[in-house]
Design an enzyme around this catalytic site. Structure first.
Site, PDB file in Angstrom:
ATOM      1  N   GLY A   1      70.778  63.862   1.892  1.00 19.80           N
ATOM      2  CA  GLY A   1      71.578  64.906   2.537  1.00 19.80           C
ATOM      3  C   GLY A   1      70.976  66.279   2.309  1.00 19.80           C
TER       4      GLY A   1
ATOM      5  N   CYS B   1      67.725  59.815  -2.587  1.00 22.65           N
ATOM      6  CA  CYS B   1      67.585  61.273  -2.541  1.00 22.65           C
ATOM      7  C   CYS B   1      68.862  61.983  -3.020  1.00 22.65           C
ATOM      8  CB  CYS B   1      67.167  61.694  -1.134  1.00 22.65           C
ATOM      9  SG  CYS B   1      66.446  63.333  -1.117  1.00 22.65           S
ATOM     10  N   TYR B   2      69.624  62.609  -2.133  1.00 21.82           N
ATOM     11  CA  TYR B   2      70.878  63.243  -2.564  1.00 21.82           C
ATOM     12  C   TYR B   2      71.777  62.195  -3.235  1.00 21.82           C
ATOM     13  CZ  TYR B   2      75.464  65.512  -2.236  1.00 21.82           C
ATOM     14  OH  TYR B   2      76.699  66.031  -2.524  1.00 21.82           O
TER      15      TYR B   2
ATOM     16  N   HIS C   1      62.357  58.298  -0.125  1.00 20.41           N
ATOM     17  CA  HIS C   1      63.029  57.616   0.988  1.00 20.41           C
ATOM     18  C   HIS C   1      62.370  56.267   1.296  1.00 20.41           C
ATOM     19  CE1 HIS C   1      65.694  60.893   2.217  1.00 20.41           C
ATOM     20  NE2 HIS C   1      64.769  61.650   1.677  1.00 20.41           N
TER      21      HIS C   1
ATOM     22  N   GLU D   1      63.409  54.167   3.329  1.00 19.56           N
ATOM     23  CA  GLU D   1      63.707  53.781   4.710  1.00 19.56           C
ATOM     24  C   GLU D   1      62.691  54.283   5.723  1.00 19.56           C
ATOM     25  OE1 GLU D   1      65.187  55.987   2.873  1.00 19.56           O
ATOM     26  OE2 GLU D   1      66.098  57.627   3.975  1.00 19.56           O
TER      27      GLU D   1
ATOM     28  N   SER E   1      73.060  53.304  35.754  1.00 19.11           N
ATOM     29  CA  SER E   1      71.919  54.071  36.275  1.00 19.11           C
ATOM     30  C   SER E   1      70.819  53.109  36.699  1.00 19.11           C
ATOM     31  CB  SER E   1      71.380  54.998  35.180  1.00 19.11           C
ATOM     32  OG  SER E   1      70.785  54.211  34.165  1.00 19.11           O
ATOM     33  N   GLY E   2      70.956  51.865  36.244  1.00 12.76           N
ATOM     34  CA  GLY E   2      69.921  50.891  36.557  1.00 12.76           C
ATOM     35  C   GLY E   2      68.899  50.791  35.442  1.00 12.76           C
ATOM     36  N   GLY E   3      68.996  51.692  34.469  1.00 12.91           N
ATOM     37  CA  GLY E   3      68.092  51.651  33.325  1.00 12.91           C
ATOM     38  C   GLY E   3      68.543  50.602  32.318  1.00 12.91           C
ATOM     39  N   VAL E   4      67.761  50.480  31.237  1.00 17.69           N
ATOM     40  CA  VAL E   4      68.024  49.414  30.262  1.00 17.69           C
ATOM     41  C   VAL E   4      69.397  49.577  29.607  1.00 17.69           C
ATOM     42  CG1 VAL E   4      67.148  48.319  28.171  1.00 17.69           C
ATOM     43  CG2 VAL E   4      65.559  49.342  29.761  1.00 17.69           C
ATOM     44  N   ASP E   5      69.724  50.798  29.197  1.00 18.07           N
ATOM     45  CA  ASP E   5      70.950  50.985  28.401  1.00 18.07           C
ATOM     46  C   ASP E   5      72.204  50.630  29.201  1.00 18.07           C
ATOM     47  OD1 ASP E   5      69.040  52.032  26.765  1.00 18.07           O
ATOM     48  OD2 ASP E   5      69.579  54.122  27.151  1.00 18.07           O
ATOM     49  N   SER E   6      72.284  51.165  30.426  1.00 19.59           N
ATOM     50  CA  SER E   6      73.506  50.895  31.187  1.00 19.59           C
ATOM     51  C   SER E   6      73.537  49.434  31.657  1.00 19.59           C
ATOM     52  CB  SER E   6      73.656  51.863  32.364  1.00 19.59           C
ATOM     53  OG  SER E   6      72.594  51.732  33.263  1.00 19.59           O
ATOM     54  N   THR E   7      72.358  48.866  31.922  1.00 17.48           N
ATOM     55  CA  THR E   7      72.346  47.462  32.368  1.00 17.48           C
ATOM     56  C   THR E   7      72.787  46.534  31.238  1.00 17.48           C
ATOM     57  OG1 THR E   7      70.516  47.997  33.830  1.00 17.48           O
ATOM     58  CG2 THR E   7      70.914  45.673  33.426  1.00 17.48           C
TER      59      THR E   7
ATOM     60  N   LYS F   1      66.410  52.607  21.390  1.00 16.59           N
ATOM     61  CA  LYS F   1      65.962  51.958  22.635  1.00 16.59           C
ATOM     62  C   LYS F   1      65.322  50.584  22.379  1.00 16.59           C
ATOM     63  CE  LYS F   1      65.609  53.897  26.332  1.00 16.59           C
ATOM     64  NZ  LYS F   1      66.701  54.065  27.292  1.00 16.59           N
TER      65      LYS F   1
END
Ligand code: XMP
Length: 602
Positions: free
Chosen positions: A57, A83-84, A170, A172, A223-229, A372
């Protein structure tokens, strides 16, 4: 809740830049993980939590100690502080944390105790990523040091009896070479099962959608993109094709043939209720005179909701509906959604009207926690075709944020001083340069910038070297306050470039679409290119031809990006074909990484 989710790691978020990355890494290790705000995590209400991680943080323990809602002295599950978080655990248990005298940033070599729980089996020297100022001066009783660096004595600690561990660095981030191995060891202390794999997310999400929606109808902006599909297909699986109403809005800012292709694609996928709305005129009318990028984004988001409301009225759904959005994690963090992050740009699915619906509990965002590449994996597990999953991301506001408008033809003069330095920086190189009288968005030091691009070009015939261009771009952006992006003109600059008034009109959109389609034809098969915005800018040569920019980038998740180094022979072919467009002047290549430039210009 599925059984896969019954075992989980809770990540308590103290506002670290990488908190979300911790969650992602843990999921990759086969355990479901969820992020909680410190004030909202009540351990007694979380029977499935098998381990807890305290994130990093930005605040200093010495003047701000977060309150947590449970007593770590009574803890029955393992705890790891990063870390924090590492400092907080120590402070809570009676150790001493002090303000640092020197900072320790970036790659650091540490010396580990190879018999300790989290470093066993690893070599004694480890390369890790540090980013801290405060440090632990004295550990609580019962704890021992397990790693040190030249600057910091207590880089890691443990109490194997209490199963509490701390790491100043870190694990990660990918720069900590054995970070995953260390996290893996912590997970092994928490549980001996790894029930999770990314495909399982599908079941969890479907379950969440089903419960969240109940017996309501679902509307979804497609939108036809990956996320909305992927979101759409998850909804269909959750509540059935007949209850899902995807709305595709042709904003008039789509790419060539997009609407036609989308219609075909979703027919093939068997989507029943797809509604295509042609709203090009409305969008154009509202955006025609808008120059400010944030204003553009807000208007676009508002229009989406206006259209939704109209549809709701037509369908007489009263209040019996939910809106599903394909928002992914970078959309929310860049819109300043996380409690401690700042706004880079308002993503179209984060405008005020949507925020209002979110507050009313009308919105479900099933992919909100994913990046993504994770969405693509999820799409694969849903059986979606590869060519759809690998489509380049396309922003909701479409070409509207790739047409840089101008309501003046008088260049600013505020950067004149920097132009002088620019030439100094480029002295060792054989490049000419100027700062352009236009602006684009950038992300520097985790905050938004809105500044000028510098343009460099060569008067020689020899092809420049990408590494030299990269070196110049870095120097320019690091040294000049007024510049956040660097372009390379692929051809010599003949004469002056003039700023002209330029707005979002049909002619401009058609021209951009044409250029975009030609460039796209040559690059669509290059796998390394993650995305490639084509941008029109309001600068014209002395023959009245407009300057365009291409921005091919390599990325994994859109959070950071490098520019792609395209083969010059291919670029020549592209330029050759573009010459058929008589309105087109110089083609420039964006050689800015993210940060300091964002992928999209606005
Ligand atoms: P930036 O430009 O912030 O973009 O580096 C990161 C990724 O997000 C996409 N992008 C958007 N996607 N709605 C979206 O769905 C938006 O408003 C939006 N703005 C940017 C961008 O294309 C890139 O892939």
């Amino acid at each position: 809740m599925t059984s896969k989710e019954n075992v989980k790691i809770a990540i308590i978020d103290f506002g670290g830049q990488y908190t979300h990355l911790i969650a992602r890494r843990i999921r990759k290790l086969g355990i479901y993980s969820e992020i909680y705000q410190p004030e909202n995590f009540h351990l007694n209400k979380e029977p499935n939590v098998v381990g807890i991680i305290f994130s990093g943080g930005p605040k200093s323990i010495t003047d701000n100690q977060y309150k947590i809602q449970f007593d770590i002295r009574e803890l029955k599950v393992p705890l790891l502080g990063i870390c924090y978080g590492h400092q907080l655990i120590s402070a809570l248990l009676g150790g001493r944390v002090l303000r640092g005298k020197s900072r320790e940033y970036g790659l650091t070599t540490i010396h580990c105790e190879t018999k300790s729980a989290l470093f066993n089996g690893l070599s004694q020297e480890q390369k890790v990523w540090m980013s801290h100022y405060d440090y632990i001066e004295a550990l609580p009783e019962g704890f021992r040091i397990t790693a040190s660096s030249n600057l910091t004595k207590i880089v890691a600690y443990e109490s194997q009896d209490r199963k509490i561990f701390g790491m100043q660095f870190h694990p990660e981030v990918t720069h900590t070479i054995n970070g995953m191995a260390m996290l893996n060891k912590f997970i092994s202390i928490c549980t001996n099962i790894r029930p999770w794999n990314s495909e399982d997310y599908k079941d969890v999400i479907i379950d969440k959608i089903r419960k969240g929606v109940g017996n309501k109808k679902v509307f979804l902006f497609l939108s036809g993109g990956v996320d909305s599909t992927v979101s759409l297909m998850l909804c269909i699986k959750a509540i059935g094709n007949e209850n899902v109403f995807p709305i595709y809005i042709d904003t008039g800012f789509m790419r060539e043939n997009e609407t036609f292709e989308i219609k075909n694609r979703f027919e093939k996928l068997g989507v029943k209720n797809l509604k295509i709305i042609n709203a090009g005129k409305l969008f154009l009318q509202k955006l025609k005179w808008i120059v400010n990028p944030e204003q553009k984004r807000k208007i676009i988001g508002q229009l989406f909701i206006k259209i939704l409301n109209k549809e709701l009225l037509k369908m007489k759904t009263s209040n019996n509906w939910m809106l599903v959005q394909g928002t992914i994690y970078p959309d929310t963090i860049e819109s300043g959604d996380s409690k401690n992050s700042t706004k880079i740009k308002t993503h179209h699915n984060r405008v005020f009207e949507i925020e209002k619906l979110i507050k009313q509990g009308k919105v479900i965002e099933p992919l909100k926690e994913l990046y993504k590449d994770e969405v693509r994996e999820l799409g694969k597990s849903l059986g979606l075709p590869e060519e759809l999953l690998q489509r380049h991301p396309f922003p909701g506001p479409g070409l509207a944020i790739r047409i840089i408008a101008s309501d003046t033809d008088k260049p600013e003069t505020s950067y004149n001083q920097d132009e002088h330095y620019l030439n100094d920086i480029l002295k060792p190189y054989k490049f000419q340069a100027m700062i352009l009288p236009i602006k684009s968005v950038g992300v520097q030091g985790d905050t938004r910038t809105y500044n000028h691009p510098a343009l460099i070009w060569s008067n020689e015939h020899r092809k420049p070297n990408w590494d030299t261009l990269r070196e110049c771009a870095n120097k320019i952006v690091n040294q000049l306050n007024s510049v956040n992006r660097v372009l390379f003109s692929l051809e010599k600059l003949n004469g002056e470039l003039r700023l002209r008034r330029c707005y979002l009109n049909k002619k401009q959109i058609d021209l951009l679409r044409k250029v975009d389609a030609i460039v796209w034809k040559y690059v669509y098969s290059i796998k390394e290119i993650w995305q490639m915005p084509v941008v029109s800018i309001p600068l014209f040569d002395d023959k009245g031809r407009q300057v365009f920019v291409i921005r091919p980038v390599c990325s994994k998740d859109g959070m950071t990006a490098d520019f792609y180094q395209m083969d010059f022979a291919l670029l020549e072919k592209i330029i050759e074909e573009l010459k058929t467009i008589r309105e087109l002047g110089n083609l420039c290549y964006d050689i800015t990484t993210k940060p300091p430039g964002t992928i999209e210009w606005e």
